[in-house]
Design a protein around this motif. Structure first.
Motif, PDB file in Angstrom:
ATOM      1  N   VAL A   1      22.099  19.163  22.824  1.00  0.00           N
ATOM      2  CA  VAL A   1      21.999  19.405  24.261  1.00  0.00           C
ATOM      3  C   VAL A   1      23.109  20.316  24.744  1.00  0.00           C
ATOM      4  CG1 VAL A   1      20.793  17.238  24.693  1.00  0.00           C
ATOM      5  CG2 VAL A   1      23.300  17.326  24.830  1.00  0.00           C
ATOM      6  N   TYR A   2      23.900  20.810  23.841  1.00  0.00           N
ATOM      7  CA  TYR A   2      25.014  21.681  24.193  1.00  0.00           C
ATOM      8  C   TYR A   2      24.620  23.146  24.067  1.00  0.00           C
ATOM      9  CZ  TYR A   2      28.530  17.925  24.000  1.00  0.00           C
ATOM     10  OH  TYR A   2      29.287  16.822  24.225  1.00  0.00           O
ATOM     11  N   THR A   3      25.330  23.986  24.804  1.00  0.00           N
ATOM     12  CA  THR A   3      25.239  25.429  24.601  1.00  0.00           C
ATOM     13  C   THR A   3      25.930  25.786  23.290  1.00  0.00           C
ATOM     14  OG1 THR A   3      25.186  25.939  26.959  1.00  0.00           O
ATOM     15  CG2 THR A   3      26.007  27.664  25.499  1.00  0.00           C
ATOM     16  N   MET A   4      25.323  26.690  22.536  1.00  0.00           N
ATOM     17  CA  MET A   4      25.910  27.181  21.292  1.00  0.00           C
ATOM     18  C   MET A   4      26.229  28.661  21.460  1.00  0.00           C
ATOM     19  SD  MET A   4      25.829  24.485  19.324  1.00  0.00           S
ATOM     20  CE  MET A   4      26.171  25.165  17.709  1.00  0.00           C
ATOM     21  N   ALA A   5      27.322  29.091  20.857  1.00  0.00           N
ATOM     22  CA  ALA A   5      27.753  30.480  21.023  1.00  0.00           C
ATOM     23  C   ALA A   5      28.384  31.017  19.755  1.00  0.00           C
ATOM     24  CB  ALA A   5      28.755  30.582  22.173  1.00  0.00           C
ATOM     25  N   TRP A   6      28.462  32.326  19.698  1.00  0.00           N
ATOM     26  CA  TRP A   6      29.196  33.023  18.645  1.00  0.00           C
ATOM     27  C   TRP A   6      30.252  33.913  19.305  1.00  0.00           C
ATOM     28  CZ3 TRP A   6      28.647  32.240  13.454  1.00  0.00           C
ATOM     29  CH2 TRP A   6      27.503  31.580  13.020  1.00  0.00           C
ATOM     30  N   PHE A   7      31.437  33.880  18.732  1.00  0.00           N
ATOM     31  CA  PHE A   7      32.528  34.772  19.095  1.00  0.00           C
ATOM     32  C   PHE A   7      32.950  35.500  17.825  1.00  0.00           C
ATOM     33  CE2 PHE A   7      34.065  33.544  23.398  1.00  0.00           C
ATOM     34  CZ  PHE A   7      33.193  32.494  23.640  1.00  0.00           C
ATOM     35  N   ARG A   8      33.750  36.535  17.996  1.00  0.00           N
ATOM     36  CA  ARG A   8      34.294  37.219  16.823  1.00  0.00           C
ATOM     37  C   ARG A   8      35.717  37.693  17.115  1.00  0.00           C
ATOM     38  NH1 ARG A   8      30.568  42.764  16.758  1.00  0.00           N
ATOM     39  NH2 ARG A   8      31.493  43.757  18.614  1.00  0.00           N
ATOM     40  N   GLN A   9      36.463  37.858  16.040  1.00  0.00           N
ATOM     41  CA  GLN A   9      37.847  38.300  16.170  1.00  0.00           C
ATOM     42  C   GLN A   9      38.189  39.265  15.049  1.00  0.00           C
ATOM     43  OE1 GLN A   9      40.713  35.117  16.397  1.00  0.00           O
ATOM     44  NE2 GLN A   9      42.233  36.462  17.348  1.00  0.00           N
ATOM     45  N   ALA A  10      38.506  40.484  15.422  1.00  0.00           N
ATOM     46  CA  ALA A  10      38.938  41.499  14.479  1.00  0.00           C
ATOM     47  C   ALA A  10      40.455  41.422  14.328  1.00  0.00           C
ATOM     48  CB  ALA A  10      38.525  42.881  14.963  1.00  0.00           C
ATOM     49  N   PRO A  11      40.990  41.892  13.214  1.00  0.00           N
ATOM     50  CA  PRO A  11      42.439  41.853  13.002  1.00  0.00           C
ATOM     51  C   PRO A  11      43.199  42.536  14.132  1.00  0.00           C
ATOM     52  CG  PRO A  11      41.336  42.429  10.974  1.00  0.00           C
ATOM     53  CD  PRO A  11      40.288  42.436  12.044  1.00  0.00           C
ATOM     54  N   GLY A  12      44.183  41.844  14.680  1.00  0.00           N
ATOM     55  CA  GLY A  12      45.006  42.409  15.734  1.00  0.00           C
ATOM     56  C   GLY A  12      44.380  42.410  17.109  1.00  0.00           C
ATOM     57  N   LYS A  13      43.193  41.815  17.219  1.00  0.00           N
ATOM     58  CA  LYS A  13      42.505  41.799  18.511  1.00  0.00           C
ATOM     59  C   LYS A  13      42.250  40.371  18.957  1.00  0.00           C
ATOM     60  CE  LYS A  13      40.211  46.278  18.048  1.00  0.00           C
ATOM     61  NZ  LYS A  13      38.913  47.010  18.170  1.00  0.00           N
ATOM     62  N   GLU A  14      41.953  40.226  20.260  1.00  0.00           N
ATOM     63  CA  GLU A  14      41.624  38.908  20.771  1.00  0.00           C
ATOM     64  C   GLU A  14      40.208  38.513  20.376  1.00  0.00           C
ATOM     65  OE1 GLU A  14      44.417  38.736  24.797  1.00  0.00           O
ATOM     66  OE2 GLU A  14      42.237  38.537  24.933  1.00  0.00           O
ATOM     67  N   ARG A  15      39.991  37.205  20.348  1.00  0.00           N
ATOM     68  CA  ARG A  15      38.653  36.711  20.068  1.00  0.00           C
ATOM     69  C   ARG A  15      37.748  37.075  21.239  1.00  0.00           C
ATOM     70  NH1 ARG A  15      38.174  30.827  17.441  1.00  0.00           N
ATOM     71  NH2 ARG A  15      39.776  31.891  16.219  1.00  0.00           N
ATOM     72  N   GLU A  16      36.576  37.626  20.912  1.00  0.00           N
ATOM     73  CA  GLU A  16      35.683  38.080  21.971  1.00  0.00           C
ATOM     74  C   GLU A  16      34.309  37.439  21.857  1.00  0.00           C
ATOM     75  OE1 GLU A  16      35.050  42.289  21.776  1.00  0.00           O
ATOM     76  OE2 GLU A  16      33.999  42.202  19.855  1.00  0.00           O
ATOM     77  N   PHE A  17      33.681  37.306  22.994  1.00  0.00           N
ATOM     78  CA  PHE A  17      32.343  36.721  23.078  1.00  0.00           C
ATOM     79  C   PHE A  17      31.321  37.667  22.472  1.00  0.00           C
ATOM     80  CE2 PHE A  17      28.909  34.320  24.800  1.00  0.00           C
ATOM     81  CZ  PHE A  17      27.991  35.227  25.299  1.00  0.00           C
ATOM     82  N   VAL A  18      30.352  37.076  21.757  1.00  0.00           N
ATOM     83  CA  VAL A  18      29.259  37.854  21.184  1.00  0.00           C
ATOM     84  C   VAL A  18      27.939  37.467  21.843  1.00  0.00           C
ATOM     85  CG1 VAL A  18      27.954  38.383  19.099  1.00  0.00           C
ATOM     86  CG2 VAL A  18      30.449  38.110  18.985  1.00  0.00           C
ATOM     87  N   THR A  19      27.613  36.163  21.808  1.00  0.00           N
ATOM     88  CA  THR A  19      26.340  35.716  22.339  1.00  0.00           C
ATOM     89  C   THR A  19      26.342  34.207  22.511  1.00  0.00           C
ATOM     90  OG1 THR A  19      23.933  35.696  21.942  1.00  0.00           O
ATOM     91  CG2 THR A  19      25.355  35.532  20.015  1.00  0.00           C
ATOM     92  N   ALA A  20      25.424  33.704  23.344  1.00  0.00           N
ATOM     93  CA  ALA A  20      25.282  32.264  23.538  1.00  0.00           C
ATOM     94  C   ALA A  20      23.826  31.933  23.825  1.00  0.00           C
ATOM     95  CB  ALA A  20      26.179  31.777  24.674  1.00  0.00           C
TER      96      ALA A  20
END
Length: 123
Positions: A31-50
């Motif tokens: 019943v929860y929202t599921m999401a994907w984030f990504r993080q490249a070297p030296g960068k902040e973690r960023e949202f991809v999709t949910a």
């Protein structure tokens, strides 16, 4: 205890495809929202999709719209991310996350995180 385990990462050439999977240890997460984030070297973690709990609504970052597709299978407590037309700038560790809020691009909206799976795209 909630656990999210990602798999499916790897090395792929530009233009190729990968399918990432995330398995949840707790059935209540359906019943929860599921999401994907990504993080490249030296960068902040960023949202991809949910995706919302029933798969009826999805949201994507502009950088992946039209190339990535999120889906979920509540019978398997799993969420998937199909990555097509990959680019070198997609190289990152990809993280699965889940939370009780609606789909959001904010990291703070998600309560549980996986350990990540590495995607490397060569040019």
């Amino acid at each position: 205890q909630v656990q999210l385990v990602e798999s499916g990462g790897g090395l792929v050439q530009a233009g190729g495809s990968l399918r990432l999977s995330c398995a949840a240890s707790v059935r209540a997460l359906i019943v929860y929202t599921m999401a994907w984030f990504r993080q490249a070297p030296g960068k902040e973690r960023e949202f991809v999709t949910a995706v919302v709990w029933n798969g009826g609504y999805t949201v994507y970052a502009d950088s992946v719209k039209g190339r990535f597709t999120i889906s979920r299978d509540n019978a398997k407590n799993a969420v998937y991310l199909q990555l097509n037309s990959l680019k070198p700038e997609d190289t990152a560790a990809y993280y699965c996350a889940t939370g009780r809020s609606g789909p959001s691009s904010r990291r703070s909206s998600y309560d549980y995180w996986g350990q990540g799976t590495q995607v490397t795209v060569s040019s």
